[in-house]
Enzyme design. Structure first.
Site, short mmCIF file in Angstrom:
data_model
loop_
_atom_site.label_atom_id
_atom_site.label_comp_id
_atom_site.label_asym_id
_atom_site.label_seq_id
_atom_site.Cartn_x
_atom_site.Cartn_y
_atom_site.Cartn_z
N LYS A 197 44.81 33.48 32.32
CA LYS A 197 45.22 34.27 30.83
C LYS A 197 46.30 35.34 31.16
O LYS A 197 46.25 36.19 31.81
CB LYS A 197 43.81 35.28 30.33
CG LYS A 197 44.48 35.76 28.86
CD LYS A 197 43.90 36.95 28.58
CE LYS A 197 44.76 38.20 28.80
NZ LYS A 197 45.86 38.29 28.03
N GLU A 271 44.56 43.87 41.89
CA GLU A 271 45.85 44.53 42.22
C GLU A 271 46.36 45.31 41.30
O GLU A 271 46.58 44.89 39.90
CB GLU A 271 46.66 43.25 42.52
CG GLU A 271 47.78 43.56 43.59
CD GLU A 271 49.02 43.94 42.72
OE1 GLU A 271 49.39 45.15 42.38
OE2 GLU A 271 49.82 43.07 42.45
N CYS A 305 54.64 46.87 40.23
CA CYS A 305 53.54 47.73 40.95
C CYS A 305 53.79 48.54 42.10
O CYS A 305 53.33 49.52 42.39
CB CYS A 305 52.10 46.94 40.74
SG CYS A 305 52.73 45.44 41.49
N GLU A 402 51.91 56.54 37.39
CA GLU A 402 52.94 55.23 37.49
C GLU A 402 53.70 55.19 36.04
O GLU A 402 53.17 55.00 35.16
CB GLU A 402 51.93 53.97 37.60
CG GLU A 402 52.71 52.77 37.69
CD GLU A 402 51.92 51.71 37.94
OE1 GLU A 402 50.95 51.44 37.19
OE2 GLU A 402 52.28 50.99 38.86
P1 NDP Z 1 46.84 45.77 31.27
O1 NDP Z 1 46.26 46.19 32.67
O2 NDP Z 1 46.45 46.16 29.81
O3 NDP Z 1 47.36 44.17 31.02
C1 NDP Z 1 47.24 43.30 32.40
C2 NDP Z 1 46.46 42.13 31.75
O4 NDP Z 1 44.94 42.39 31.38
C3 NDP Z 1 47.13 41.42 30.62
O5 NDP Z 1 46.92 40.04 30.78
C4 NDP Z 1 46.16 42.01 29.39
O6 NDP Z 1 46.19 41.31 28.32
C5 NDP Z 1 44.80 42.09 30.31
N1 NDP Z 1 43.78 42.95 29.74
C6 NDP Z 1 44.13 44.01 28.65
N2 NDP Z 1 42.99 44.59 28.59
C7 NDP Z 1 41.88 43.70 29.41
C8 NDP Z 1 40.57 44.08 29.31
N3 NDP Z 1 39.78 45.03 28.75
N4 NDP Z 1 39.76 43.00 30.35
C9 NDP Z 1 40.43 42.29 30.86
N5 NDP Z 1 42.00 41.95 30.54
C10 NDP Z 1 42.51 42.85 29.99
O7 NDP Z 1 48.33 46.44 31.38
P2 NDP Z 1 49.14 46.90 30.16
O8 NDP Z 1 50.10 45.57 29.60
O9 NDP Z 1 48.86 47.59 29.11
O10 NDP Z 1 50.23 48.01 30.81
C11 NDP Z 1 49.73 49.23 30.86
C12 NDP Z 1 50.29 49.85 32.16
O11 NDP Z 1 49.80 49.26 33.34
C13 NDP Z 1 51.66 49.97 32.60
O12 NDP Z 1 52.26 50.90 32.03
C14 NDP Z 1 51.74 49.99 34.01
O13 NDP Z 1 51.54 51.11 34.58
C15 NDP Z 1 50.27 49.22 34.49
N6 NDP Z 1 50.77 47.76 34.80
C16 NDP Z 1 50.44 47.54 36.25
C17 NDP Z 1 50.79 46.27 36.58
C18 NDP Z 1 50.47 45.79 38.05
O14 NDP Z 1 51.43 45.03 38.27
N7 NDP Z 1 49.98 46.71 38.93
C19 NDP Z 1 51.24 45.18 35.65
C20 NDP Z 1 51.05 45.77 34.48
C21 NDP Z 1 50.70 46.82 33.96
P3 NDP Z 1 47.23 41.79 27.22
O15 NDP Z 1 48.62 41.79 27.76
O16 NDP Z 1 46.95 40.53 26.40
O17 NDP Z 1 46.80 43.06 26.51
#
Ligand code: NDP
Length: 492
Positions: A197, A271, A305, A402
């Site tokens: 996904k 991660e 990240c 972050e």
């Molecule tokens: P999320 O953790 O919400 O998104 C990452 C993935 O998880 C997306 O595919 C998202 O789907 C999906 N997701 C969201 N909610 C759920 C859930 N309850 N169960 C399973 N999967 C889920 O990150 P955000 O995009 O909201 O970003 C928020 C913050 O996270 C950023 O500001 C940053 O600080 C951090 N981040 C860290 C990352 C890393 O590489 N470590 C990458 C991205 C964000 P969908 O996009 O469809 O909501």
């Protein structure tokens, strides 16, 4: 301060370089108006009947409509992955599995320009990064794990490695295709099938990748791609037909997933976020360190990240370093992600821009001093100027949380012990950087830094053979290298 240092410290007016536009042609990508789900080797309509728009964050123009998968769709995709696992893929001769991965790698290379343009359009990242980093690394991951597929017994001597089953993989928006490669390549090499996904703001390269699967004649159901939102991800995580979850994203969602998986016997790797310290000692090659700092925090708009978002500078070189850094900041070109001269592209979404804006405001309120590169931001789209905060206390939110944006917080230290204490004073533990001429100091620091990756005199370097992953709230499990195979294997 010496004359040289004084000259470096006085930040002059922005350099008046006029670059002619150098736009990458966009017509190499053919986008469909509407994309279904990829289940069992077919594009199918979602059972929900619902679609959502994916837009360009640089212009806010709609790019395509994408299916919103609901529980029934998740169920069908897990079933397709299970069928493929049981009816051939897991028992395929490993050298045959490898052939598919090699094919995928080669097709990605052949189509790399198209994928790079699609990635920059959908995510906002500069074309020079998607072209020179994301695409080559994504192909390299498939090549690398193709090589392991028939050598698993050598990777784990005296153990009998077997695939686990169906892997549910959830990826974020900052490196959409690269994270897909990090997840799919080791899973397939180990003989598993997957349901992936992508994030809702960046589904396009995962959808284009389904074409690559067909082109490579990958058996139906080995890779399934379901687009949707957080609820789709949550549903995948909770599906009892999934044997292993691999997640990259926020710490908050990671914790939620860990709670959901606890007690089910399903395997999990996480991660998550980071707040890496990039530590610069006074004996470093200063100009090289400046480039490393720039790459550490402004690469991919800081939406990384493992970004070096906390700069720890030894007090004796603080002023010359900040002077040089500000001057360098003025040369960063912010703008159209498809322009080959762009260094800093668009922020991925309105929500992310709001989060960055809010945290930056907190930095100013708490008393940090802000410097922003003088640049003209486009009127439409989501943009944030490269920003440096000095006068930052460790307790400030900008030093703790972050930001996931182009914002650097600078702190100082006097001794290696103090640098170490400050670097480790975080809930995260994903990466760190050390800049010094002394090898012994690099080793001393690396042994004591609580970070999964420590870069020495460089930053943000990746290689498929090198494991990547975190400590503490940055998650657990490793991706990349031989270590990256282990989460996708059980041992008989
Ligand atoms: P999320 O953790 O919400 O998104 C990452 C993935 O998880 C997306 O595919 C998202 O789907 C999906 N997701 C969201 N909610 C759920 C859930 N309850 N169960 C399973 N999967 C889920 O990150 P955000 O995009 O909201 O970003 C928020 C913050 O996270 C950023 O500001 C940053 O600080 C951090 N981040 C860290 C990352 C890393 O590489 N470590 C990458 C991205 C964000 P969908 O996009 O469809 O909501």
């Amino acid at each position: 301060m010496t004359d040289v240092e004084k000259r470096a410290t006085a930040a002059p007016a922005p350099l008046e370089w006029e670059y002619a536009p150098a736009p990458e042609a966009r017509d190499i990508v053919h986008l469909e108006q509407r994309y279904g789900l990829f289940v069992g080797g077919e594009r199918v309509e979602p059972r929900t009947g619902e679609y959502f728009e994916t837009i360009s964050p640089a212009t806010e123009e709609p790019l395509a409509e994408v299916a919103l998968a609901g529980p029934e769709d998740v169920d069908l995709s897990v079933q397709a992955a299970r069928d493929a696992f049981e009816n051939g893929w897991s028992e395929l001769r490993p050298a045959e599995r490898a052939k598919y991965l090699f094919r995928i790698a080669r097709i990605l290379q052949e189509r790399s320009r198209e994928f790079a343009v699609a990635e920059s359009l959908d995510s906002g990242k500069p074309i020079k990064e998607s072209r020179d980093v994301d695409l080559p690394l994504a192909a390299a991951h498939f090549f690398y794990y193709a090589g392991w597929a028939d050598k698993l017994e050598y990777a784990f001597p005296n153990r009998r490695p077997r695939p686990i089953g169906v892997a549910g993989q959830i990826i974020p928006w900052n490196f959409p295709l690269l994270m897909l490669a990090w997840k799919i390549a080791p899973a397939l090499a180990a003989g598993n099938t997957v349901v992936l996904k992508p994030a809702h703001t960046t589904p396009l390269t995962a959808l284009l990748f389904t074409d690559v699967c067909r082109q490579a004649e990958l058996p139906p159901g080995v890779v399934n791609v379901i687009t949707g939102d957080g609820a789709t991800g949550a549903c995948l995580v909770r599906h009892s037909g999934v044997d292993k979850i691999a997640f990259t994203g926020s710490t908050e969602v990671g914790k939620d997933i860990q709670r959901a998986v606890a007690g089910t016997g399903r395997r999990l790797t996480l991660e998550l976020g980071g707040k890496a310290a990039n530590i610069v000692f006074d004996d470093c090659a200063l100009d090289q360190a400046i480039e490393g700092i720039v790459n550490g925090i402004w690469f991919n708009q800081g939406e990384v990240c493992c970004a070096g978002s906390r700069l720890l500078v030894q007090e004796s070189i603080y002023e010359p370093l900040i002077g040089k850094l500000k001057r360098r900041l003025q040369t960063l070109r912010v703008g159209d992600p498809l322009d080959k001269n762009t260094d800093v592209g668009a922020i991925n979404s309105r929500e992310q821009l709001e989060k960055i804006t809010e945290l930056v405001a907190s930095g100013e309120e708490e008393g940090a001093e802000m410097y922003q590169a003088p640049c003209r931001l486009p009127e439409r789209g989501f943009w944030f100027a490269p920003t440096v905060f000095t006068n930052v206390a460790q307790s400030y939110r900008i030093a703790q949380e972050e930001i996931f944006g182009p914002v650097l917080s600078v702190l100082t230290f006097r001794t290696p012990e103090e640098a170490l204490e400050k670097a480790n004073n975080t809930a995260y533990g994903l990466s760190a950087g050390v800049w010094t001429e002394k090898g012994s100091r690099i080793l001393w620091m690396a042994q004591r830094l609580r970070a999964g990756v420590v870069w020495a005199n460089t930053f943000n370097r990746f290689d498929p053979s090198s494991p990547f992953g975190g400590y503490k709230e940055s998650g657990f499990g490793r991706e990349g290298g031989r270590h990256g195979l282990e989460p996708y294997l059980r041992f008989e």
